[in-house]
Design a protein around this motif. Structure first.
Motif, short mmCIF file in Angstrom:
data_model
loop_
_atom_site.label_atom_id
_atom_site.label_comp_id
_atom_site.label_asym_id
_atom_site.label_seq_id
_atom_site.Cartn_x
_atom_site.Cartn_y
_atom_site.Cartn_z
N VAL A 1 -13.61 -17.41 2.83
CA VAL A 1 -14.82 -16.82 3.42
C VAL A 1 -15.87 -17.93 3.54
O VAL A 1 -16.57 -18.24 2.57
N PRO A 2 -15.98 -18.57 4.71
CA PRO A 2 -16.96 -19.65 4.88
C PRO A 2 -18.36 -19.11 5.11
O PRO A 2 -18.54 -17.95 5.51
N ASP A 3 -19.35 -19.96 4.89
CA ASP A 3 -20.74 -19.56 5.13
C ASP A 3 -21.04 -19.43 6.62
O ASP A 3 -21.81 -18.57 7.04
N VAL B 1 -6.96 -16.78 6.67
CA VAL B 1 -5.87 -16.83 5.69
C VAL B 1 -5.27 -18.23 5.76
O VAL B 1 -4.88 -18.68 6.84
N VAL B 2 -5.21 -18.93 4.63
CA VAL B 2 -4.77 -20.32 4.58
C VAL B 2 -3.56 -20.44 3.66
O VAL B 2 -3.50 -19.77 2.62
N GLN C 1 -9.30 -15.10 11.24
CA GLN C 1 -9.39 -13.66 11.45
C GLN C 1 -10.40 -13.34 12.57
O GLN C 1 -11.49 -13.91 12.62
N GLY C 2 -10.01 -12.46 13.46
CA GLY C 2 -10.91 -11.97 14.47
C GLY C 2 -11.09 -12.83 15.70
O GLY C 2 -11.92 -12.54 16.55
N ASP D 1 -3.06 -16.32 17.36
CA ASP D 1 -2.08 -16.32 16.29
C ASP D 1 -2.33 -17.48 15.33
O ASP D 1 -3.18 -18.33 15.57
N ALA D 2 -1.57 -17.51 14.26
CA ALA D 2 -1.72 -18.55 13.24
C ALA D 2 -1.42 -19.93 13.82
O ALA D 2 -0.60 -20.08 14.73
#
Length: 256
Positions: free
Chosen positions: A55-57, A63-64, A88-89, A93-94
């Motif tokens: 969760v960055p500022d 997801v890592v 996310q969002g 894709d990854a």
């Protein structure tokens, strides 16, 4: 009398040892054709060193993962390594930051020389730019137990980059540990489609507090700071992205 007896027994034992050594020198050693007393067996291991939600500022949640698995013996092994993230969002894709198949050989105590091929991009989609590269690396443990992974990559277009990763588990109790971690990336040429500039690209430092429920399962929480430099920072600014960020993570370390 007891002292004399002990001295006599010690002298006899020493004489037997010398005699045995003389016999070995005279040709009484085990023949070369005899099997070794221990036999090497191939085995394998898979490890998610990081499997976390970040969760960055300033940026988007992601997801890592940081995975490596190997199969082989004490000297020769085959490695499969992968690092990447799924933002996310963003509707994409990854992305695999690296997906590598490596041959590894033990070259010194706790040090393995590794070489092979790698891939960067979206394996299952066309959402991200793609490239393949050759990789040469050195993985091991430097003094004070710092686990180190240094690698140089040369892409199919001749672009050269290098990376350094180091981490250390500071034991607070038998199960609780604190893990500082550092990642540094540099490049010899600019590759705009991957947001990579020439020179020092980025530095990332993190700290994780983990608890080993078992030796194979350890949930953790932590925080990190990252910053881009030079041409890489300029490319990020041109794309409207942040060049410096902090954040928190929650994840798990898994070993199979």
């Amino acid at each position: 009398m007891k002292i004399k007896r002990y001295v006599t027994l010690a002298s006899a034992a020493l004489g037997m040892t010398v005699a045995t050594g003389s016999q070995a020198e005279d040709g009484y050693a085990a023949p070369d054709s005899w099997p070794a007393p221990t036999k090497e067996h191939n085995m394998g291991m898979a490890l998610f060193d990081r499997l976390e939600y970040t969760v960055p500022d300033k940026g988007q949640d992601a997801v890592v993962w940081d995975f490596q698995g190997w199969y082989g013996g004490d000297i020769n092994r085959v490695y499969l390594k992968s690092e990447g993230e799924n933002v996310q969002g963003d509707g994409e894709d990854a992305e695999f930051e690296s997906l590598e198949l490596l041959y590894s050989r033990l070259v010194a105590d706790f040090w393995e020389l590794q070489g092979g091929i790698g891939y960067q991009g979206g394996v299952f989609s066309d959402d991200h730019a793609e490239r393949t590269y050759g990789v040469l690396g050195l993985q091991g443990v430097i003094p004070y137990g710092i686990e180190t992974d240094v690698a140089m990559q040369v892409s199919e277009d001749g672009d050269v980059a290098a990376s350094f990763e180091g981490e250390y588990d500071l034991r607070l109790t038998q199960r609780l540990y604190l893990q500082p971690r550092t990642e540094i990336a540099v490049a010899a040429s600019e590759v705009e489609e991957f947001g990579v500039g020439e020179g020092l690209n980025s530095v990332r430092a993190g700290l994780r507090l983990g608890y080993e429920v078992t030796r194979r399962f350890a949930p953790y929480i932590g925080a990190y700071w990252e910053k881009e430099y030079g041409d890489t920072a300029d490319l990020s600014r041109a794309s409207g992205d942040n060049t410096e960020d902090t954040g928190v993570v929650a994840g798990v370390k898994l070993m199979f």
